[in-house]
Design a protein around this motif. Structure first.
Motif, PDB file in Angstrom:
ATOM      1  N   GLU A   1      35.292   2.574  50.450  1.00 20.38           N
ATOM      2  CA  GLU A   1      34.376   3.967  49.731  1.00 20.38           C
ATOM      3  C   GLU A   1      33.469   4.292  51.721  1.00 20.38           C
TER       4      GLU A   1
ATOM      5  N   LEU B   1      30.717  -0.720  43.282  1.00 12.63           N
ATOM      6  CA  LEU B   1      31.021   0.551  43.463  1.00 12.63           C
ATOM      7  C   LEU B   1      29.096   1.514  42.553  1.00 12.63           C
TER       8      LEU B   1
ATOM      9  N   TYR C   1      28.140   5.129  42.609  1.00  8.76           N
ATOM     10  CA  TYR C   1      28.739   5.265  41.419  1.00  8.76           C
ATOM     11  C   TYR C   1      28.072   5.267  40.331  1.00  8.76           C
TER      12      TYR C   1
ATOM     13  N   GLN D   1      38.179   4.556  36.419  1.00  8.75           N
ATOM     14  CA  GLN D   1      39.727   4.905  37.844  1.00  8.75           C
ATOM     15  C   GLN D   1      39.699   4.516  38.852  1.00  8.75           C
ATOM     16  N   LYS D   2      38.100   4.105  39.885  1.00  9.98           N
ATOM     17  CA  LYS D   2      38.299   3.316  40.944  1.00  9.98           C
ATOM     18  C   LYS D   2      38.587   1.781  40.822  1.00  9.98           C
TER      19      LYS D   2
ATOM     20  N   HIS E   1      42.133   1.316  40.114  1.00  6.49           N
ATOM     21  CA  HIS E   1      42.926   1.020  41.140  1.00  6.49           C
ATOM     22  C   HIS E   1      42.409  -0.249  42.223  1.00  6.49           C
ATOM     23  N   TYR E   2      41.474  -0.518  42.393  1.00  4.44           N
ATOM     24  CA  TYR E   2      40.801  -1.790  43.084  1.00  4.44           C
ATOM     25  C   TYR E   2      40.964  -3.616  42.595  1.00  4.44           C
TER      26      TYR E   2
END
Length: 146
Positions: A34, A114, A119, A132-133, A136-137
């Motif tokens: 990030e 995040l 975010y 979504q993040k 993903h992680y």
């Protein structure tokens, strides 16, 4: 070279995050992906009652929550913060979302970091991006060998 510090604590409960080093590396990689560097990050695991007190005292919210993130960063791109997580909420949410405790804990660990990466999750669009993040992680750590 400054050492990166991610610490895991428990307040007023007995809880130990399994595979601490694996989770540290995963969180450091998340921050790096990030565009951030972790200087000092404390995860504090607690129960509903403990986190509710923090929520009322510091945020004036009289509700239960699974996580509260305090950003102590003073330099752009360098993360310093405290993330409080209610293990009670994580357990309950895992059941509500029909997932595992481990997966829900990873979701909330990522969620707090995040937030420190900038975010938000107040609007529907922000919340969708946050989910979504997180996914993903979580997928990234799930593929690591234990």
């Amino acid at each position: 070279m400054a050492t990166t510090k991610i610490h895991f604590f428990a307040e007023e409960i007995e809880f130990t995050l399994p595979q601490k080093q694996k989770h540290r590396e995963w969180l450091l990689n998340l921050a790096k992906e990030e565009g951030f560097q972790v200087r000092e990050l404390n995860y504090i695991f607690c129960d509903d009652e403990y986190l509710h007190k923090i929520n009322v005292e510091y945020l004036d919210h009289d509700t239960l929550t699974d996580i509260i993130t305090f950003d102590n960063s003073e330099v752009k791109g360098k993360i310093e913060g405290d993330i409080f997580i209610s293990v009670d909420r994580v357990k309950e949410n895992a059941g509500l979302f029909q997932g595992t405790f481990e997966n829900e804990m990873r979701r909330i660990l990522a969620h707090g970091l995040l937030h420190l990466c900038g975010y938000k999750d107040k609007s529907e669009q922000e919340e969708q991006l946050m989910r979504q993040k997180e996914s993903h992680y979580i997928e990234k750590i799930s593929t690591w060998n234990t």
